[in-house]
Scaffold this motif. Sequence first.
Motif: not given
Length: 68
Positions: A1-27
């Motif tokens: 198991m590997k852990e990484e911290k990814i810097e992401v630009k363009g997230m400004s609200c809770e909707k952005c947060q959920k969109a990124v979370e859902s996209a990554v979790k789908s993998l």
Amino acid sequence: MKEEKIEVKGMSCEKCQKAVESAVKSLDGVKEVKVDLKAGEVDVKFDQEEVKLTEIEDEIRAAGYEVK
């Protein structure tokens, strides 16, 4: 198991947060995702046998956000 911290630009609200979370979790292979909206960071725990970091970053980009 590997852990990484990814810097992401363009997230400004809770909707952005959920969109990124859902996209990554789908993998397949992604075990845990934590999005820190204020810091602009995504902490992800994943199985390197199933998914590569570049695939995770590509998924974030596909959701409409910029990966540093």
